[in-house]
Design an enzyme around this catalytic site. Structure first.
Site, mmCIF file in Angstrom:
data_model
loop_
_atom_site.group_PDB
_atom_site.id
_atom_site.type_symbol
_atom_site.label_atom_id
_atom_site.label_comp_id
_atom_site.label_asym_id
_atom_site.label_seq_id
_atom_site.Cartn_x
_atom_site.Cartn_y
_atom_site.Cartn_z
ATOM 1 N N HIS A 1 4.537 -29.640 -18.938
ATOM 2 C CA HIS A 1 4.057 -30.260 -19.629
ATOM 3 C C HIS A 1 4.038 -31.759 -18.812
ATOM 4 O O HIS A 1 5.341 -31.963 -18.242
ATOM 5 C CB HIS A 1 4.080 -30.267 -21.123
ATOM 6 C CG HIS A 1 4.943 -30.664 -21.933
ATOM 7 N ND1 HIS A 1 6.187 -30.469 -21.772
ATOM 8 C CD2 HIS A 1 5.353 -32.382 -21.788
ATOM 9 C CE1 HIS A 1 7.383 -31.102 -22.547
ATOM 10 N NE2 HIS A 1 6.802 -32.113 -22.143
ATOM 11 N N HIS B 1 6.781 -38.617 -18.791
ATOM 12 C CA HIS B 1 7.538 -37.811 -18.019
ATOM 13 C C HIS B 1 6.862 -36.795 -18.143
ATOM 14 O O HIS B 1 5.814 -36.717 -18.242
ATOM 15 C CB HIS B 1 8.572 -37.108 -19.128
ATOM 16 C CG HIS B 1 8.196 -36.995 -19.907
ATOM 17 N ND1 HIS B 1 8.121 -37.270 -21.574
ATOM 18 C CD2 HIS B 1 8.237 -35.648 -20.650
ATOM 19 C CE1 HIS B 1 7.673 -36.563 -22.662
ATOM 20 N NE2 HIS B 1 8.112 -35.466 -22.069
ATOM 21 N N GLU C 1 1.381 -33.632 -23.177
ATOM 22 C CA GLU C 1 1.581 -34.217 -25.296
ATOM 23 C C GLU C 1 1.610 -36.227 -24.966
ATOM 24 O O GLU C 1 1.223 -36.537 -23.551
ATOM 25 C CB GLU C 1 3.434 -33.828 -24.639
ATOM 26 C CG GLU C 1 4.404 -34.707 -25.643
ATOM 27 C CD GLU C 1 5.513 -34.936 -25.097
ATOM 28 O OE1 GLU C 1 6.216 -34.544 -24.116
ATOM 29 O OE2 GLU C 1 6.490 -35.291 -26.386
#
Ligand code: CO
Length: 134
Positions: free
Chosen positions: A79, A7, A130
């Site tokens: 992020h 994502h 991440e």
């Protein structure tokens, strides 16, 4: 090492307004709003055919995205999340190559209930990364 883009997370000051933009203007499939007090954020997930967008709004007094929104008043990309098969193996390889892992260096359970780590933006082209074990 890294696999699919899981994502892209966008921090926003008003998650209802941001959800409406994605649902009504962009015609995307938008989830309900979910408070995640353990993570200091409220989230909405937007399913796209090939990945997801995660909208994040600060929740509580010590939200980890509060400082970001002070610098980016209208919101912005916070992020990107890449999938890895084995997060401990990925972490060890990255640390060996000089990358900095945020926090205490151990995976935590992320917003999707899977182990995640965050990597220092200064080591990755100015982008907070991440890693999620999938
Ligand atoms: Co994320």
């Amino acid at each position: 090492m890294i696999g699919r883009l899981n994502h892209v997370a966008i921090a926003v000051p008003d998650i209802a307004a941001a959800s409406a933009i994605y649902r009504d203007t962009l015609g995307a499939q938008v989830s309900e709003t979910v408070a995640q007090p353990d993570h200091g954020v409220t989230t909405v997930f937007i399913e796209l055919p090939n990945t997801k967008i995660e909208l994040l709004e600060p929740l509580g007094e010590n939200s980890p995205i509060a400082g970001f929104l002070e610098k980016n008043l209208t919101g912005g990309i916070h992020h990107v999340c890449y999938e890895v098969a084995d997060i401990m193996n990925a972490r060890d390889q990255l640390v060996e190559k000089g990358a900095r892992v945020l926090g205490d260096g151990n995976p935590k359970t992320g917003a999707h209930g899977k182990p995640v780590l965050f990597l220092h933006p200064k080591d990755f082209c100015g982008t907070l990364v991440e890693l999620e074990q999938c």
